[in-house]
Design a protein around this motif. Structure first.
Motif, PDB file in Angstrom:
ATOM      1  N   ASN A 166       1.366  -2.983   5.188  1.00 21.70           N
ATOM      2  CA  ASN A 166       2.013  -3.690   6.303  1.00 21.70           C
ATOM      3  C   ASN A 166       3.529  -3.586   6.215  1.00 21.70           C
ATOM      4  OD1 ASN A 166      -0.415  -4.502   7.424  1.00 21.70           O
ATOM      5  ND2 ASN A 166      -0.434  -6.482   6.373  1.00 21.70           N
ATOM      6  N   LEU A 167       4.066  -3.777   5.011  1.00 19.38           N
ATOM      7  CA  LEU A 167       5.513  -3.699   4.834  1.00 19.38           C
ATOM      8  C   LEU A 167       6.038  -2.299   5.114  1.00 19.38           C
ATOM      9  CD1 LEU A 167       5.886  -5.753   1.521  1.00 19.38           C
ATOM     10  CD2 LEU A 167       6.666  -6.459   3.794  1.00 19.38           C
ATOM     11  N   LEU A 168       5.344  -1.301   4.595  1.00 16.12           N
ATOM     12  CA  LEU A 168       5.802   0.077   4.742  1.00 16.12           C
ATOM     13  C   LEU A 168       5.664   0.558   6.181  1.00 16.12           C
ATOM     14  CD1 LEU A 168       4.266   1.453   1.444  1.00 16.12           C
ATOM     15  CD2 LEU A 168       6.705   1.172   1.933  1.00 16.12           C
ATOM     16  N   SER A 169       4.607   0.147   6.871  1.00 10.47           N
ATOM     17  CA  SER A 169       4.443   0.514   8.272  1.00 10.47           C
ATOM     18  C   SER A 169       5.586  -0.024   9.113  1.00 10.47           C
ATOM     19  CB  SER A 169       3.107  -0.012   8.805  1.00 10.47           C
ATOM     20  OG  SER A 169       2.025   0.610   8.170  1.00 10.47           O
ATOM     21  N   ALA A 170       5.965  -1.277   8.855  1.00  8.69           N
ATOM     22  CA  ALA A 170       7.055  -1.886   9.613  1.00  8.69           C
ATOM     23  C   ALA A 170       8.389  -1.225   9.322  1.00  8.69           C
ATOM     24  CB  ALA A 170       7.128  -3.376   9.290  1.00  8.69           C
ATOM     25  N   SER A 171       8.545  -0.675   8.095  1.00 10.80           N
ATOM     26  CA  SER A 171       9.824  -0.080   7.713  1.00 10.80           C
ATOM     27  C   SER A 171       9.926   1.400   8.064  1.00 10.80           C
ATOM     28  CB  SER A 171      10.035  -0.229   6.204  1.00 10.80           C
ATOM     29  OG  SER A 171       9.157   0.629   5.482  1.00 10.80           O
ATOM     30  N   GLY A 172       8.794   2.023   8.375  1.00  7.60           N
ATOM     31  CA  GLY A 172       8.800   3.450   8.672  1.00  7.60           C
ATOM     32  C   GLY A 172       8.717   4.351   7.453  1.00  7.60           C
ATOM     33  N   ARG A 173       8.515   3.773   6.265  1.00  9.61           N
ATOM     34  CA  ARG A 173       8.378   4.584   5.045  1.00  9.61           C
ATOM     35  C   ARG A 173       7.057   5.348   5.064  1.00  9.61           C
ATOM     36  NH1 ARG A 173      10.896   3.290   0.049  1.00  9.61           N
ATOM     37  NH2 ARG A 173       9.590   4.983  -0.769  1.00  9.61           N
ATOM     38  N   PRO A 174       7.063   6.637   4.727  1.00 10.34           N
ATOM     39  CA  PRO A 174       5.810   7.396   4.691  1.00 10.34           C
ATOM     40  C   PRO A 174       4.945   6.965   3.510  1.00 10.34           C
ATOM     41  CG  PRO A 174       7.629   8.757   3.912  1.00 10.34           C
ATOM     42  CD  PRO A 174       8.242   7.483   4.416  1.00 10.34           C
ATOM     43  N   PHE A 175       3.636   6.827   3.755  1.00  6.59           N
ATOM     44  CA  PHE A 175       2.721   6.452   2.684  1.00  6.59           C
ATOM     45  C   PHE A 175       1.312   6.881   3.058  1.00  6.59           C
ATOM     46  CE2 PHE A 175       2.254   2.941   5.618  1.00  6.59           C
ATOM     47  CZ  PHE A 175       0.911   2.579   5.518  1.00  6.59           C
ATOM     48  N   ARG A 176       0.457   6.918   2.066  1.00  3.41           N
ATOM     49  CA  ARG A 176      -0.975   7.072   2.280  1.00  3.41           C
ATOM     50  C   ARG A 176      -1.688   6.188   1.259  1.00  3.41           C
ATOM     51  NH1 ARG A 176      -3.521  10.647  -1.381  1.00  3.41           N
ATOM     52  NH2 ARG A 176      -2.075  11.857  -2.679  1.00  3.41           N
ATOM     53  N   ILE A 177      -2.962   5.948   1.481  1.00  2.13           N
ATOM     54  CA  ILE A 177      -3.739   5.065   0.615  1.00  2.13           C
ATOM     55  C   ILE A 177      -4.682   5.909  -0.235  1.00  2.13           C
ATOM     56  CG2 ILE A 177      -5.418   3.193   0.555  1.00  2.13           C
ATOM     57  CD1 ILE A 177      -4.186   2.181   3.177  1.00  2.13           C
ATOM     58  N   ALA A 178      -4.648   5.689  -1.541  1.00  2.82           N
ATOM     59  CA  ALA A 178      -5.510   6.434  -2.467  1.00  2.82           C
ATOM     60  C   ALA A 178      -6.969   6.060  -2.243  1.00  2.82           C
ATOM     61  CB  ALA A 178      -5.118   6.142  -3.907  1.00  2.82           C
ATOM     62  N   ASP A 179      -7.859   6.986  -2.565  1.00  2.00           N
ATOM     63  CA  ASP A 179      -9.288   6.725  -2.403  1.00  2.00           C
ATOM     64  C   ASP A 179      -9.948   6.337  -3.726  1.00  2.00           C
ATOM     65  OD1 ASP A 179      -9.222   9.136  -3.729  1.00  2.00           O
ATOM     66  OD2 ASP A 179     -10.359  10.262  -2.227  1.00  2.00           O
ATOM     67  N   THR A 180      -9.139   5.870  -4.682  1.00  2.00           N
ATOM     68  CA  THR A 180      -9.658   5.442  -5.979  1.00  2.00           C
ATOM     69  C   THR A 180      -9.870   3.925  -5.988  1.00  2.00           C
ATOM     70  OG1 THR A 180      -7.382   5.330  -6.800  1.00  2.00           O
ATOM     71  CG2 THR A 180      -8.612   7.358  -7.235  1.00  2.00           C
ATOM     72  N   ARG A 181     -10.495   3.425  -7.062  1.00  2.00           N
ATOM     73  CA  ARG A 181     -10.790   1.999  -7.150  1.00  2.00           C
ATOM     74  C   ARG A 181      -9.517   1.160  -7.196  1.00  2.00           C
ATOM     75  NH1 ARG A 181     -15.615   2.798 -11.544  1.00  2.00           N
ATOM     76  NH2 ARG A 181     -17.359   2.626 -10.081  1.00  2.00           N
ATOM     77  N   PRO A 182      -9.502   0.011  -6.527  1.00  2.00           N
ATOM     78  CA  PRO A 182      -8.339  -0.873  -6.585  1.00  2.00           C
ATOM     79  C   PRO A 182      -8.308  -1.771  -7.811  1.00  2.00           C
ATOM     80  CG  PRO A 182      -9.943  -1.780  -5.072  1.00  2.00           C
ATOM     81  CD  PRO A 182     -10.503  -0.451  -5.532  1.00  2.00           C
ATOM     82  N   GLN A 183      -9.354  -1.729  -8.623  1.00  2.00           N
ATOM     83  CA  GLN A 183      -9.446  -2.538  -9.832  1.00  2.00           C
ATOM     84  C   GLN A 183      -9.362  -1.640 -11.071  1.00  2.00           C
ATOM     85  OE1 GLN A 183      -9.468  -5.758 -10.078  1.00  2.00           O
ATOM     86  NE2 GLN A 183      -9.990  -6.445  -8.015  1.00  2.00           N
ATOM     87  N   PRO A 184      -8.878  -2.163 -12.201  1.00  2.96           N
ATOM     88  CA  PRO A 184      -8.843  -1.366 -13.427  1.00  2.96           C
ATOM     89  C   PRO A 184     -10.239  -0.902 -13.831  1.00  2.96           C
ATOM     90  CG  PRO A 184      -7.570  -3.388 -13.681  1.00  2.96           C
ATOM     91  CD  PRO A 184      -8.330  -3.523 -12.399  1.00  2.96           C
ATOM     92  N   ASP A 185     -10.307   0.316 -14.356  1.00  2.00           N
ATOM     93  CA  ASP A 185     -11.562   0.893 -14.820  1.00  2.00           C
ATOM     94  C   ASP A 185     -11.370   1.325 -16.271  1.00  2.00           C
ATOM     95  OD1 ASP A 185     -13.815   2.466 -15.366  1.00  2.00           O
ATOM     96  OD2 ASP A 185     -13.935   3.200 -13.306  1.00  2.00           O
ATOM     97  N   ALA A 186     -12.294   0.939 -17.134  1.00  2.00           N
ATOM     98  CA  ALA A 186     -12.169   1.266 -18.556  1.00  2.00           C
ATOM     99  C   ALA A 186     -12.116   2.763 -18.820  1.00  2.00           C
ATOM    100  CB  ALA A 186     -13.325   0.641 -19.330  1.00  2.00           C
ATOM    101  N   SER A 187     -12.684   3.562 -17.934  1.00  2.00           N
ATOM    102  CA  SER A 187     -12.612   5.009 -18.119  1.00  2.00           C
ATOM    103  C   SER A 187     -11.167   5.484 -18.093  1.00  2.00           C
ATOM    104  CB  SER A 187     -13.419   5.719 -17.029  1.00  2.00           C
ATOM    105  OG  SER A 187     -14.793   5.404 -17.130  1.00  2.00           O
TER     106      SER A 187
END
Length: 231
Positions: A166-187
């Motif tokens: 939301n912050l980056l969209s409002a500011s115009g900063r380029p970004f993308r969202i990773a397709d990995t888990r949002p939680q820590p993984d022991a692996s």
């Protein structure tokens, strides 16, 4: 080197066993409570799947934060107890490192790992595509996030991603969202630890890692004292 890693610090529970760089067993489940009761059964299950026992381990790794006060205590206490009883080196890995590690980023992209810390704040840290730290782990108010970011296109990962987007969209900063888990993984934690053993001798990890608290714990002892206060 046979290494056991586990995480209880955020909204998941996971454990993994690596033999060198090869993962031989792992488990992951999203969980917001009950880590203390579920951790050791999960660890024992992972070891059984790897056809190993605690005596076969050469090293341990665990997350040190940022995370919930209770979750961090559960994981660190278990890791320290196993390390002490078996005289094993123990590597501490931050939860922000752990969620950033699996992200595949282009050379010019910055990986922005973040957790929603509530109270209009986020835990955040930026990394180069090769994993080099670009900032320290931070607790930042949403109004100050943009001023704390390094330049360049961003790849977002973690539970703070909707807030960051939301912050980056409002500011115009380029970004993308990773397709990995949002939680820590022991692996991922185990892979980071193995790389650290390639950089330093095991003796460097004989002292137990300290928890990373970016915010004072909310819990109070009887009488209103903070758990971090001296008795």
């Amino acid at each position: 080197m046979i290494l056991l890693a586990f995480d209880t610090a955020q909204g998941a529970l996971s454990a993994a066993v690596l033999d060198g760089e090869e993962e031989i067993a792992s488990l992951f489940e999203e969980r917001t409570r009950g880590h203390a009761e579920a951790l050791m059964p999960m660890v024992e299950t992972v070891l059984a799947e790897a056809a190993l026992g605690f005596a076969d381990l050469d090293a341990l790794a665990v997350t040190v934060g940022p995370g919930t006060f209770t979750g961090l205590r559960v994981g660190l206490a278990a890791a320290r107890g196993i390390a002490l009883s078996l005289d094993l080196p123990l590597v501490g890995v931050t939860t922000l490192e752990a969620i950033a590690e699996p992200v595949a980023a282009e050379a010019d992209e910055i990986v922005l790992a973040s957790f929603d810390a509530r109270r209009d704040e986020v835990y955040m840290q930026a990394f180069s595509a090769n994993g080099t730290e670009r900032t320290e782990p931070l607790l930042v108010g949403l109004g100050d996030v943009l001023s704390r970011l390094p330049g360049g296109p961003l790849v977002l990962v973690g539970t703070g991603t909707p807030l960051m987007a939301n912050l980056l969209s409002a500011s115009g900063r380029p970004f993308r969202i990773a397709d990995t888990r949002p939680q820590p993984d022991a692996s991922a934690i185990a892979r980071i630890a193995v790389r650290r053993f390639g950089e330093k001798d095991a003796e460097a990890f004989l002292a137990p890692p300290a928890p990373l608290y970016l915010r004072a714990p909310d819990a109070k002892l009887p009488g209103g004292r903070d758990p971090g206060e001296a008795a």
